[in-house]
Design a protein around this motif. Structure first.
Motif, PDB file in Angstrom:
ATOM      1  N   ALA A   1       0.831  -1.211   0.000  1.00  0.00           N
ATOM      2  CA  ALA A   1       0.000   0.000   0.000  1.00  0.00           C
ATOM      3  C   ALA A   1       0.863   1.258   0.000  1.00  0.00           C
ATOM      4  O   ALA A   1       0.547   2.249  -0.675  1.00  0.00           O
ATOM      5  CB  ALA A   1      -0.932  -0.017   1.217  1.00  0.00           C
ATOM      6  N   GLU A   2       1.953   1.248   0.754  1.00  0.00           N
ATOM      7  CA  GLU A   2       2.858   2.397   0.746  1.00  0.00           C
ATOM      8  C   GLU A   2       3.471   2.613  -0.630  1.00  0.00           C
ATOM      9  O   GLU A   2       3.587   3.758  -1.100  1.00  0.00           O
ATOM     10  CB  GLU A   2       3.948   2.192   1.795  1.00  0.00           C
ATOM     11  N   ALA A   3       3.876   1.547  -1.287  1.00  0.00           N
ATOM     12  CA  ALA A   3       4.457   1.671  -2.624  1.00  0.00           C
ATOM     13  C   ALA A   3       3.427   2.181  -3.628  1.00  0.00           C
ATOM     14  O   ALA A   3       3.753   2.997  -4.504  1.00  0.00           O
ATOM     15  CB  ALA A   3       5.013   0.317  -3.069  1.00  0.00           C
ATOM     16  N   GLU A   4       2.182   1.747  -3.510  1.00  0.00           N
ATOM     17  CA  GLU A   4       1.144   2.239  -4.427  1.00  0.00           C
ATOM     18  C   GLU A   4       0.868   3.727  -4.200  1.00  0.00           C
ATOM     19  O   GLU A   4       0.694   4.491  -5.160  1.00  0.00           O
ATOM     20  CB  GLU A   4      -0.135   1.423  -4.232  1.00  0.00           C
ATOM     21  N   ALA A   5       0.811   4.151  -2.926  1.00  0.00           N
ATOM     22  CA  ALA A   5       0.587   5.568  -2.639  1.00  0.00           C
ATOM     23  C   ALA A   5       1.749   6.433  -3.143  1.00  0.00           C
ATOM     24  O   ALA A   5       1.541   7.526  -3.685  1.00  0.00           O
ATOM     25  CB  ALA A   5       0.380   5.768  -1.136  1.00  0.00           C
ATOM     26  N   GLU A   6       2.962   5.945  -2.957  1.00  0.00           N
ATOM     27  CA  GLU A   6       4.124   6.697  -3.454  1.00  0.00           C
ATOM     28  C   GLU A   6       4.119   6.787  -4.967  1.00  0.00           C
ATOM     29  O   GLU A   6       4.482   7.816  -5.552  1.00  0.00           O
ATOM     30  CB  GLU A   6       5.407   6.018  -2.966  1.00  0.00           C
ATOM     31  N   LEU A   7       3.679   5.747  -5.623  1.00  0.00           N
ATOM     32  CA  LEU A   7       3.586   5.767  -7.085  1.00  0.00           C
ATOM     33  C   LEU A   7       2.558   6.792  -7.557  1.00  0.00           C
ATOM     34  O   LEU A   7       2.809   7.558  -8.504  1.00  0.00           O
ATOM     35  CB  LEU A   7       3.219   4.369  -7.583  1.00  0.00           C
TER      36      LEU A   7
END
Length: 450
Positions: free
Chosen positions: A344-350
């Motif tokens: 989820a953190e990687a998706e938000a950063e993307l």
């Protein structure tokens, strides 16, 4: 008097009638004499106007440098550029780390076995265990993609920093040329002001001109002295700023080759061509795209990490009466930790980086249009000032000087034309600097490293 008060005559007329009716003796000896006013002191003679201390503009006698020489020195000796290159080296080391194979785990144990039954054997025992993690190709490829994207981002960041620093160096170079031109003009204005003051002093001494003209001439000379002081200070500040950007290898007594009056160079291409080049080559956009690729690679890596991981395990046990060898597979089952948080953190950063890239493209496009408008405005101002405004101001100053010498005009008209000429000349230097600054900004936006 009573009838006078009741009449419609003004009080001044009544006072005049009363004075005519009074006897002459009463006028000669007033009852309340008014004391005489004290005598005013004579005005003190005007002394000489104090002069300001005008610093000398000591021209350096060291080695002469062109703009290309300063840029080459900055690339070699500037500490900030060396730090930016070190970031690239660290990112390259990170790529090597991402490509390394995992190390095996070796476990050695020893102990003593004591027999508790009559048939059992006692003695020393040892065991050896080796575990080798086995990476899946997809996980390994995802980790390498993250490292490669980070390396590309480090290169883009170093390129953006280098471009900004070298662009600032060019601006400081042109600022020093402008400050030197302003200092020379201020020296010329001071010399002219001293000549005017001497001429006016001669006319005042001979009685051809009033004292007021000498006061105005002294004021103009003081203003010219203050202008020289400010110009010399700006030259020193510009030299210090330029040396700070180049690095410690640039000597303190350096000289510059060139002048603010030199041609600015070839004009840039069309605005559309520049816009295409900016969107493709601008370091900040390259950095934003590299960060976006890194975020995509991190998301793929986190998704690969939630799959099971494998390892080969071999064990050899030596007991006093028997040897046991085993070979097996160790499986790390993602039963409780499914990597939901990191994904989820990687998706938000993307998502954040995608929005940031779109916003940055819009900002840089607007900066390009503003820089193009500034270039056109500065080019028009330089053409207008060089084409006629400065020449007309110089002609008006010469006409006013001739009229003053002939006695047809006063010193105010002459000084006004001089101020107009100085203002036009300073505006020309400013327009020349603005033109070069606009060209430098267009080069920075187009990622054209000098």
């Amino acid at each position: 008097m009573r009838s006078c008060r009741s009449s419609r005559f003004p009080w001044s007329a009544c006072a005049l009638v009363a004075a005519l009716l009074l006897p002459v003796g009463a006028l000669a000896q007033p009852a309340d004499p008014v004391p005489p006013l004290p005598a005013m002191p004579a005005p003190a003679p005007l002394g000489p106007v104090p002069e300001l201390v005008v610093p000398q503009l000591n021209l350096p006698s060291g080695q002469a440098y062109r703009l290309d020489d300063l840029l080459a020195l900055a690339r070699e000796a500037n500490p900030a550029l060396a730090a930016a290159r070190a970031r690239i080296t660290a990112a390259q080391a990170g790529l090597i780390t991402a490509g390394a194979y995992p190390n095996p785990d070796i476990e050695v144990m020893t102990g003593r076995q004591r027999a508790r039954l009559p048939a059992a054997a006692g003695g020393n025992g040892q065991s050896l265990s080796i575990t080798q993690p086995i990476e899946r190709p997809a996980l390994r490829e995802a980790r390498r993609n993250v490292a490669e994207s980070s390396l590309e981002g480090s290169r883009a960041a170093a390129g953006s920093f280098s471009l900004d620093l070298l662009t600032d160096l060019q601006l400081r170079y042109y600022a020093l040329l402008r400050a030197a031109a302003d200092a020379r003009n201020a020296r010329e204005d001071l010399a002219l002001a001293e000549q005017i003051r001497n001429r006016v002093a001669v006319r005042v001494d001979t009685g051809e001109a009033p004292r007021f003209e000498l006061i105005r001439a002294d004021t103009e000379r003081l203003n010219a002295q203050r202008a020289v002081q400010a110009a010399v200070l700006r030259v020193q500040q510009a030299r210090n700023e330029l040396r700070r950007l180049v690095g410690p290898t640039l000597p303190t007594d350096f000289r510059l080759v060139g002048s603010i009056e030199d041609p600015p160079g070839a004009p840039p291409a069309s605005l559309e061509a520049l816009r295409v080049s900016v969107l493709q080559r601008h370091p900040e956009l390259r950095l934003a795209r590299a960060e976006l690729q890194t975020a995509e690679a991190r998301l793929a890596l986190e998704r690969q990490r939630r799959l099971p991981a494998f390892a080969l395990r071999g064990t050899s046990e030596q007991e006093p009466d028997v040897r046991i060898n085993r070979v097996g597979v160790v499986v790390n089952v993602p039963l409780f930790d499914r990597r939901v948080g990191p994904i989820a953190e990687a998706e938000a950063e993307l998502m954040r980086l995608r929005s940031s890239l779109a916003d940055r493209e819009l900002q840089i496009g607007q900066q390009l249009e503003i820089a193009w408008q500034q270039y056109e405005l500065a080019a028009g101002q330089v053409a207008a000032l060089e084409g006629g405004v400065l020449r007309q101001a110089a002609d008006a100053m010469r006409v006013a000087e001739a009229a003053y010498r002939a006695g047809e005009r006063g010193i105010l008209e002459w000084l006004d034309t001089q101020r107009a000429f100085r203002l036009a000349r300073n505006d020309l230097n400013t327009a020349r600097y603005d033109l070069r600054a606009a060209l430098v900004e267009l080069g920075r936006l187009g990622a054209e490293l000098p």
